[in-house]
Design a protein around this motif. Structure first.
Motif, short mmCIF file in Angstrom:
data_model
loop_
_atom_site.label_atom_id
_atom_site.label_comp_id
_atom_site.label_asym_id
_atom_site.label_seq_id
_atom_site.Cartn_x
_atom_site.Cartn_y
_atom_site.Cartn_z
N MET A 1 -6.71 80.57 31.41
CA MET A 1 -7.07 80.30 30.03
C MET A 1 -8.12 79.18 29.93
O MET A 1 -9.07 79.26 29.18
CB MET A 1 -5.82 79.91 29.24
N GLU A 2 -7.90 78.09 30.71
CA GLU A 2 -8.84 76.98 30.70
C GLU A 2 -10.21 77.41 31.22
O GLU A 2 -11.25 76.97 30.74
CB GLU A 2 -8.30 75.82 31.52
N ASN A 3 -10.20 78.29 32.23
CA ASN A 3 -11.47 78.79 32.77
C ASN A 3 -12.24 79.59 31.71
O ASN A 3 -13.46 79.50 31.60
CB ASN A 3 -11.21 79.66 34.00
N ASN A 4 -11.49 80.40 30.91
CA ASN A 4 -12.13 81.18 29.85
C ASN A 4 -12.74 80.26 28.81
O ASN A 4 -13.85 80.50 28.31
CB ASN A 4 -11.12 82.12 29.20
N ALA A 10 -19.70 76.99 28.01
CA ALA A 10 -20.96 77.01 28.75
C ALA A 10 -21.93 78.01 28.14
O ALA A 10 -23.12 77.71 27.96
CB ALA A 10 -20.69 77.35 30.22
N VAL A 11 -21.42 79.20 27.80
CA VAL A 11 -22.27 80.22 27.17
C VAL A 11 -22.79 79.72 25.83
O VAL A 11 -23.97 79.91 25.48
CB VAL A 11 -21.48 81.54 27.00
N LYS A 12 -21.91 79.05 25.06
CA LYS A 12 -22.31 78.53 23.76
C LYS A 12 -23.46 77.54 23.88
O LYS A 12 -24.48 77.65 23.18
CB LYS A 12 -21.12 77.87 23.07
N TRP A 13 -23.33 76.59 24.80
CA TRP A 13 -24.36 75.58 24.94
C TRP A 13 -25.64 76.15 25.54
O TRP A 13 -26.75 75.67 25.23
CB TRP A 13 -23.84 74.42 25.78
N ILE A 14 -25.51 77.15 26.39
CA ILE A 14 -26.72 77.81 26.91
C ILE A 14 -27.48 78.49 25.78
O ILE A 14 -28.72 78.37 25.68
CB ILE A 14 -26.33 78.82 28.00
N LEU A 15 -26.75 79.20 24.90
CA LEU A 15 -27.40 79.88 23.78
C LEU A 15 -28.01 78.88 22.81
O LEU A 15 -29.12 79.09 22.29
CB LEU A 15 -26.37 80.77 23.05
#
Length: 206
Positions: A1-4, A10-15
């Motif tokens: 869960m923590e990995n998700n 990470a995806v949010k900040w990349i976008l």
């Protein structure tokens, strides 16, 4: 869960980073370049260039074309959106498609269309010459091109508003004996003018 969760962050900040990078490259960087180049020779040179006779004429021409486009687009957008949302008729989809054409057509193609329509090779050219009317490479051509490029904005902003409003109030007023003009001025028009989307469409036309 923590990995998700960490992966989604990470995806949010990349976008977010990609979005800010795009805005910086496409909007902020060109603005900085224009400002620095304009002020490179000092404020006096900049003021002389801005107050030049031809610069003032260009600004006045832009204002004239913009005012004409906003007035025409407001009138057209209001009645087009009213017609599309309040009435059923054949060709409604065709009308909606035609309204969207300027959004899909390149401004260069739009200019070429006006040149072919009102230029020397057009069948209208002799009649325009007899009436001493210049359209291509003249102020009317600039105004027509501005209207063509921007006229879908207001209608596209108003159509969802009028669709959300529905027709209950208009139908009730019609049953009570109100005419079409009174229904429009007392019910439809106040809803439109009170909506921020109408003003938003006007700003888009600028």
């Amino acid at each position: 869960m923590e990995n998700n969760k960490s992966g989604s962050k990470a995806v949010k900040w990349i976008l977010v980073g990609i979005s800010f990078l795009f805005i910086f490259v496409m909007l902020i960087l060109p603005l900085i370049t224009v400002i620095t180049e304009a002020l490179r020779s000092g404020w006096n040179t900049y003021i002389q260039a801005v107050t030049d006779e031809y610069t003032v004429k260009a600004v006045l021409l832009t204002i004239e074309a913009t005012v004409c486009a906003v007035i025409f687009n407001t009138i057209f957008g209001l009645f087009a959106s009213w017609t599309i949302t309040k009435y059923r008729f054949r060709g409604k989809k065709l009308l909606t498609t035609l309204i969207d054409i300027p959004v899909t057509v390149s401004p260069i193609i739009a200019g070429l269309v006006f040149v072919l329509t009102f230029g020397r090779q057009s069948f209208l050219y002799p009649y325009l010459q007899k009436l001493d009317i210049d359209i291509v490479f003249a102020v009317p051509g600039i105004i027509l091109a501005t209207i063509f490029v921007t006229f879908p904005f207001i209608s596209r902003e108003l159509i969802p508003v009028l669709e959300t409003q529905g027709t209950d109030e208009e139908e009730a007023a019609s049953i009570m004996g109100a005419g079409g003009f009174k229904i429009f001025t007392k019910i439809t028009f106040p809803h439109v003018t009170s909506s921020p989307t109408c003003r938003g469409g006007g700003f888009l036309s600028l």
